[in-house]
Scaffold this active site. Structure first.
Site, PDB file in Angstrom:
ATOM      1  N   LYS A 275      -8.826  -2.897 -36.637  1.00  0.00           N
ATOM      2  CA  LYS A 275      -9.234  -1.606 -36.083  1.00  0.00           C
ATOM      3  C   LYS A 275      -9.633  -0.662 -37.218  1.00  0.00           C
ATOM      4  O   LYS A 275      -8.947  -0.589 -38.233  1.00  0.00           O
ATOM      5  CB  LYS A 275      -8.096  -0.982 -35.284  1.00  0.00           C
ATOM      6  CG  LYS A 275      -8.092  -1.334 -33.812  1.00  0.00           C
ATOM      7  CD  LYS A 275      -7.080  -0.500 -33.055  1.00  0.00           C
ATOM      8  CE  LYS A 275      -7.147  -0.758 -31.570  1.00  0.00           C
ATOM      9  NZ  LYS A 275      -6.185   0.077 -30.825  1.00  0.00           N
ATOM     10  N   GLU A 354       1.318  -1.121 -15.799  1.00  0.00           N
ATOM     11  CA  GLU A 354       1.774   0.007 -14.978  1.00  0.00           C
ATOM     12  C   GLU A 354       2.646  -0.439 -13.807  1.00  0.00           C
ATOM     13  O   GLU A 354       3.623   0.230 -13.463  1.00  0.00           O
ATOM     14  CB  GLU A 354       0.560   0.790 -14.455  1.00  0.00           C
ATOM     15  CG  GLU A 354      -0.224   1.520 -15.527  1.00  0.00           C
ATOM     16  CD  GLU A 354      -1.282   0.665 -16.208  1.00  0.00           C
ATOM     17  OE1 GLU A 354      -1.974   1.175 -17.096  1.00  0.00           O
ATOM     18  OE2 GLU A 354      -1.411  -0.530 -15.844  1.00  0.00           O
ATOM     19  N   ARG A 382      -2.811   2.271 -10.426  1.00  0.00           N
ATOM     20  CA  ARG A 382      -2.641   0.830 -10.562  1.00  0.00           C
ATOM     21  C   ARG A 382      -1.253   0.372 -10.097  1.00  0.00           C
ATOM     22  O   ARG A 382      -1.045  -0.814  -9.853  1.00  0.00           O
ATOM     23  CB  ARG A 382      -2.867   0.410 -12.014  1.00  0.00           C
ATOM     24  CG  ARG A 382      -4.129   0.979 -12.614  1.00  0.00           C
ATOM     25  CD  ARG A 382      -4.424   0.382 -13.970  1.00  0.00           C
ATOM     26  NE  ARG A 382      -5.177  -0.853 -13.820  1.00  0.00           N
ATOM     27  CZ  ARG A 382      -5.621  -1.580 -14.847  1.00  0.00           C
ATOM     28  NH1 ARG A 382      -5.365  -1.205 -16.077  1.00  0.00           N
ATOM     29  NH2 ARG A 382      -6.304  -2.677 -14.652  1.00  0.00           N
TER      30      ARG A 382
END
Length: 600
Positions: A275, A354, A382
């Site tokens: 990243k 979630e 979700r």
């Protein structure tokens, strides 16, 4: 060079040296452009070479490329003819910060939420087969998104199919960098090539006729690969595994993808990236530079609502060891970084999961703990089934800290918390609070912690206009508060719309009520004001359909009150992107909108 790229075909004539130069130019441009527009910096810097290699080998839109989440598709946008619009990224009327099918035919599937790419790409692959299309289907998914249960459901299905699907696992976190090297590159190129694949399939076909030897050979192959390659999980699911390879090594990426393009069975390529690659400060702190705000953004000395929540968590945990906090991979965004450091045994990051986060909280509540689930409004969608069946149905003692409610701004429709009041208030056993400022929010969390109910506190992205907010005070359950007394017009304001309601109320000589609760409503106060005023207005930063204003309308109907009511809320369409103020003005959730409603 970037100006001349109008489609992916423009890069197919370049040699390796030119492609590497292209990658450097894209990296430099993204660093400069994202500082102006804001957006996701570190994720995009990490997959520049991978995106170039994919477009060099495959042919979108004939071949379908599906990004997971979609926030890392900036290089993809540049290579697919959108370079001249990159300065409009995430702005009103400009390019989306995510993939969006209506924006380009090269965006094979819209994204915004995590763990969806494999399911979508598998559907496309099977659709290609039904339609007799030879187009390839490629899913790009990160190791973080792979923690989402939906991705495993899709992997399970893919491995049981014969779909022409290539899954690219972009791994920028797992500790397997030692496997990246010259020998590993050689092995991956070898086993992804035609010679190895043909030899493997023919030999296994022959050995199938001798079951005992076939079983031994298959087991030996798996154990041998398991010693050098982390492939066991994927191959057990029925996917051919290749990798890991260096995701910043263009020659290796191109050769490997070229080999894998020739195959037609479900397969997974594991690449290692970093990243923020190419920008040291982003490499060293990818979390901080995951998403950046425009350099021109005004900074505020006031605390964000997420900061207020984090402060309350720390202060409350100091005296209450039964407090436990849960996040589905949004620690920093939810203001929980300090809590994680200070109370590691009371902090749980469950990954992008979630559904699990909510039911897990239910299990903790069953053991007498006080779980606080910190979750963005758009991501709470979700876990809706779990909220209903595992929490509310059992009336468990769980607090939901619902961040990013209402209009979030530049992230647009995929991240807007436009529907929570509508989908929450129909669920029995819930208490729903909407703070209008930081101090009131702190008081609400104090109240929620001392109350044995399932409680939702929803608050916006952004800052409060109150500096000092820490307090021991609580508020009365279900009680609204009149903040301005007037005549003729009564305004019922929820959450952050209170400020606009107050300024409009002064011009109208109206009564203004900070409602504070969507459920239970302060029915007696609403009834009293409806009987003493000739015009009522409700305003909320939620869909007008089924929201707080609808709750007031239902109450008036139940009590046979005919006072005129105007409901101000978000219209029946998905929100646009842009600055938060622009969007509130666009949808009339401001002083002008209230004045127009009063005069109409």
């Amino acid at each position: 060079m970037l100006n001349s790229i109008t489609s992916p075909t423009d890069i197919k004539q370049l040699n390796i040296v030119q492609l590497q130069s292209l990658a450097k130019k894209v990296r430099t441009f993204l660093i400069e452009n994202i500082q102006r527009t804001g957006g996701h910096l570190a994720p995009n810097l990490g997959i520049i070479e991978m995106t170039i290699a994919i477009h060099y080998i495959f042919d979108t839109p004939y071949d379908s490329l599906v990004f997971d989440v979609g926030h890392q598709a900036y290089t993809h946008k540049i290579l697919t003819g959108r370079f001249d619009k990159m300065h409009t990224l995430r702005q009103k009327g400009g390019l989306s910060g995510f993939t969006k099918h209506s924006e380009s035919e090269h965006d094979s599937f819209g994204a915004g939420h995590s763990s969806t790419s494999i399911s979508a790409a598998l559907g496309i692959a099977i659709g290609n087969s039904i339609n007799n299309s030879k187009g390839k289907s490629i899913a790009v998914i990160g190791d973080g998104a792979l923690t989402g249960g939906m991705s495993f459901e899709a992997l399970n299905h893919a491995g049981d199919s014969d779909a022409d699907l290539l899954i690219i696992l972009n791994d920028n976190d797992m500790s397997i960098s030692k496997n990246v090297g010259a020998m590993n590159k050689y092995l991956t190129r070898l086993i992804s090539g035609k010679v190895y694949s043909t030899m493997k399939s023919k030999s296994l076909g022959f050995l199938e006729k001798i079951p005992q030897i076939h079983k031994f050979a298959k087991r030996s192959e798996e154990h041998l690969k398991g010693m050098v390659l982390p492939s066991t999980l994927f191959e057990e699911l029925g996917l051919d595994y290749f990798g890991p390879i260096d995701g910043h090594d263009l020659p290796t990426l191109i050769q490997t993808l070229k080999n894998l393009k020739k195959q037609t069975k479900p397969r997974l390529l594991h690449i290692i990236t970093k990243k923020g690659y190419g920008l040291k400060i982003a490499e060293n702190d990818p979390c901080k530079f995951h998403g950046v705000t425009p350099a021109s953004s005004n900074t505020s000395s006031f605390p964000s609502y997420s900061t207020v929540f984090g402060t309350w968590l720390n202060n409350t945990a100091l005296h209450h060891k039964n407090l436990v906090a849960i996040t589905p991979a949004m620690c920093a965004g939810s203001g929980m970084s300090e809590f994680e450091k200070n109370y590691p045994k009371q902090y749980f990051d469950v990954g992008i999961a979630e559904q699990h986060a909510i039911t897990f909280a239910g299990g903790l509540a069953m053991q007498g703990l006080k779980p606080i689930v910190a979750i963005y409004s758009t991501f709470l969608q979700r876990g809706y089934d779990q909220l209903i069946h595992d929490i509310a149905l059992q009336n468990l003692n769980v607090i939901f800290a619902i961040d990013r409610a209402g209009l979030v701004g530049a992230d647009g429709a995929t991240h807007a918390g436009s529907f929570d009041l509508s989908f929450l208030r129909c669920i029995p056993n819930l208490i729903i609070m909407t703070p209008s400022n930081a101090m009131q929010m702190y008081q609400m969390f104090n109240t929620a912690f001392k109350t044995n109910n399932t409680i939702c506190i929803r608050y916006p992205r952004g800052v409060s206009n109150i500096q000092d907010y820490v307090t021991d005070k609580q508020i009365s359950l279900g009680k609204a508060k009149i903040i301005l007394k007037g005549s003729d017009v009564a305004i019922f304001a929820f959450g952050t719309t209170v400020e606009s309601a107050f300024s409009a109320g002064k011009k109208l000589n109206a009564t203004v009520v900070d409602m504070r609760f969507v459920k239970p409503l302060d029915k007696d106060l609403i009834t009293e004001l409806a009987n003493s005023h000739i015009k009522l207005i409700s305003i909320e930063d939620n869909a007008a359909i089924g929201g707080a204003g609808s709750a007031i309308s239902e109450l008036l109907h139940q009590r046979n009150i005919n006072t005129s009511l105007s409901i101000l809320g978000l219209p029946d369409k998905f929100s646009e992107q842009g600055e938060q103020k622009e969007l509130y003005d666009l949808y009339g959730l401001n002083e002008a909108g209230i004045l127009n409603a009063a005069r109409s």
